[in-house]
Design an enzyme around this catalytic site. Sequence first.
Site, mmCIF file in Angstrom:
data_model
loop_
_atom_site.group_PDB
_atom_site.id
_atom_site.type_symbol
_atom_site.label_atom_id
_atom_site.label_comp_id
_atom_site.label_asym_id
_atom_site.label_seq_id
_atom_site.Cartn_x
_atom_site.Cartn_y
_atom_site.Cartn_z
ATOM 1 N N ARG A 184 0.878 -1.180 0.000
ATOM 2 C CA ARG A 184 0.000 0.000 0.000
ATOM 3 C C ARG A 184 0.907 1.219 0.000
ATOM 4 O O ARG A 184 1.708 1.398 0.928
ATOM 5 C CB ARG A 184 -0.899 0.015 1.243
ATOM 6 C CG ARG A 184 -1.544 1.369 1.484
ATOM 7 C CD ARG A 184 -2.632 1.349 2.511
ATOM 8 N NE ARG A 184 -3.810 0.668 2.000
ATOM 9 C CZ ARG A 184 -5.017 0.741 2.550
ATOM 10 N NH1 ARG A 184 -5.208 1.458 3.639
ATOM 11 N NH2 ARG A 184 -6.038 0.100 2.012
ATOM 12 N N HIS B 10 -7.436 0.985 -6.226
ATOM 13 C CA HIS B 10 -7.652 0.133 -5.051
ATOM 14 C C HIS B 10 -8.356 -1.143 -5.535
ATOM 15 O O HIS B 10 -9.531 -1.371 -5.258
ATOM 16 C CB HIS B 10 -8.507 0.885 -4.018
ATOM 17 C CG HIS B 10 -8.467 0.289 -2.640
ATOM 18 N ND1 HIS B 10 -7.735 -0.838 -2.334
ATOM 19 C CD2 HIS B 10 -9.075 0.673 -1.485
ATOM 20 C CE1 HIS B 10 -7.897 -1.111 -1.047
ATOM 21 N NE2 HIS B 10 -8.715 -0.215 -0.510
ATOM 22 N N GLN C 187 -10.220 -3.666 -3.187
ATOM 23 C CA GLN C 187 -11.496 -3.127 -2.713
ATOM 24 C C GLN C 187 -12.595 -3.356 -3.752
ATOM 25 O O GLN C 187 -13.673 -3.867 -3.443
ATOM 26 C CB GLN C 187 -11.345 -1.623 -2.433
ATOM 27 C CG GLN C 187 -12.614 -0.976 -1.927
ATOM 28 C CD GLN C 187 -12.997 -1.476 -0.548
ATOM 29 O OE1 GLN C 187 -12.180 -1.470 0.365
ATOM 30 N NE2 GLN C 187 -14.225 -1.924 -0.381
ATOM 31 N N ASP D 155 -17.333 7.337 -1.024
ATOM 32 C CA ASP D 155 -16.028 7.213 -0.365
ATOM 33 C C ASP D 155 -15.683 8.599 0.188
ATOM 34 O O ASP D 155 -16.336 9.600 -0.161
ATOM 35 C CB ASP D 155 -14.970 6.728 -1.396
ATOM 36 C CG ASP D 155 -13.584 6.506 -0.779
ATOM 37 O OD1 ASP D 155 -13.486 6.405 0.463
ATOM 38 O OD2 ASP D 155 -12.599 6.445 -1.543
ATOM 39 N N CYS E 180 -16.461 1.991 1.040
ATOM 40 C CA CYS E 180 -15.298 1.118 1.250
ATOM 41 C C CYS E 180 -14.780 1.197 2.677
ATOM 42 O O CYS E 180 -14.076 0.294 3.118
ATOM 43 C CB CYS E 180 -14.207 1.483 0.254
ATOM 44 S SG CYS E 180 -13.678 3.192 0.367
ATOM 45 N N ARG F 227 -13.805 -8.247 2.206
ATOM 46 C CA ARG F 227 -12.378 -8.021 1.936
ATOM 47 C C ARG F 227 -11.582 -9.265 2.329
ATOM 48 O O ARG F 227 -10.666 -9.670 1.640
ATOM 49 C CB ARG F 227 -11.861 -6.800 2.718
ATOM 50 C CG ARG F 227 -12.412 -5.458 2.275
ATOM 51 C CD ARG F 227 -11.976 -5.082 0.871
ATOM 52 N NE ARG F 227 -10.528 -5.120 0.710
ATOM 53 C CZ ARG F 227 -9.676 -4.171 1.097
ATOM 54 N NH1 ARG F 227 -10.135 -3.058 1.638
ATOM 55 N NH2 ARG F 227 -8.361 -4.292 0.905
HETATM 56 N N1 CP Z 1 -11.209 0.009 2.682
HETATM 57 C C1 CP Z 1 -9.915 -0.105 3.082
HETATM 58 O O1 CP Z 1 -8.997 -0.363 2.290
HETATM 59 O O2 CP Z 1 -9.735 0.057 4.407
HETATM 60 P P1 CP Z 1 -8.325 0.289 5.124
HETATM 61 O O3 CP Z 1 -7.793 1.595 4.614
HETATM 62 O O4 CP Z 1 -8.646 0.331 6.597
HETATM 63 O O5 CP Z 1 -7.422 -0.855 4.762
HETATM 64 N N1 NVA Z 2 -9.997 6.844 -1.192
HETATM 65 C C1 NVA Z 2 -9.596 6.391 0.120
HETATM 66 C C2 NVA Z 2 -9.838 4.934 0.269
HETATM 67 C C3 NVA Z 2 -9.504 4.367 1.622
HETATM 68 C C4 NVA Z 2 -9.705 2.889 1.711
HETATM 69 C C5 NVA Z 2 -8.140 6.738 0.361
HETATM 70 O O1 NVA Z 2 -7.333 6.560 -0.551
HETATM 71 O O2 NVA Z 2 -7.811 7.216 1.441
#
Ligand code: CP
Ligand code: NVA
Length: 306
Positions: free
Chosen positions: A104, A131, A134, A223, A263, A291
């Site tokens: 990530r 993502h 997700q 989101d 999400c 997930r």
């Molecule tokens: N939706 C999601 O990816 O959650 P986190 O950022 O907590 O991993």
């Molecule tokens: N769009 C958000 C998604 C988090 C799971 C971010 O990137 O912070």
Amino acid sequence: MRNKDLVSIDRLTSEEVGDLLTLAKDLKAVYRHGGRVDSLRGKVLAMVFAKPSLRTRVSFEVATVQLGGHAMYITHAEVGLGKREAVPDAAKVLSRMVDGIMIRTFAQGEVDGLAQHASIPVINGLTDLYHPCQALADLMTIDEHFGTLDGIRVAYIGDGNNVAHSLINGARRTPISLAIAIPRGYEPKAEIVAAAQAEIGTRLTIGYDPVAAVRGAHVIYTDVWASMGQEGQREERLARFAGFQVNDELLGHSAPDAVVMHCLPAHRGEEITDAVMDGPRAIVFDQAENRLHLQRALLHALMGSR
Ligand code: CP
Ligand code: NVA
């Protein structure tokens, strides 16, 4: 799965996406009934995080353990990816020690670079651009709820961000339709929209009116307005996104059996109200649970047979 990696959904075929969703559903049933698959026995997943996480970190770690493997959490800062060590070098070193990498980070280029230079599977656990894990879990949740993805209309209300981009790519590989409503200036990336529309035409629409988007939708998806890394733009974004909150008034324009997805993490009172999050139409926690089930299938498909 023929692909070594999951860097973005558009790199998968429709068949691979379909097979992954079926596997996720099947393994969910196996584990529900006390069954177990040990396809990662003796294998190690390195998880590299440059941003915070609850769902992604926990679901990958639990899924790895459930498949008989071991997951290792590493911060991006300690690796110093791209600073202390070049991405190709880190990819080659990890390939000689572990069996898979989940990352990530901010730049999609880091994920692409790791995938290119590693001999082991590389999984995108979120970048500024995509993502994919997700969106795959979201497709699983929609399929589970409606019993099909055929003809399902999803309205995405909010920012044209990483989640929106992966949902767009999800629409390229499954039969869902996607109507995106954003404030002007916050559109998803033009090249991602153009590539999708070249393939799926009007199954993807981009507009500026949330009411028009939710009319006729089966799923209303939102989101956060300021993603991780955009905290400094929060005040400006709160003002610009004001008419885009998923609340009871907006839901009043949708079909009574339309469901609400997010999400997570949610910024309650910003993009979604408490009443909607805690109301009967929200399936956000089924979505979060999936997930785990999707990650389990992904690890099994990418790392299990190698
Ligand atoms: N939706 C999601 O990816 O959650 P986190 O950022 O907590 O991993
Ligand atoms: N769009 C958000 C998604 C988090 C799971 C971010 O990137 O912070």
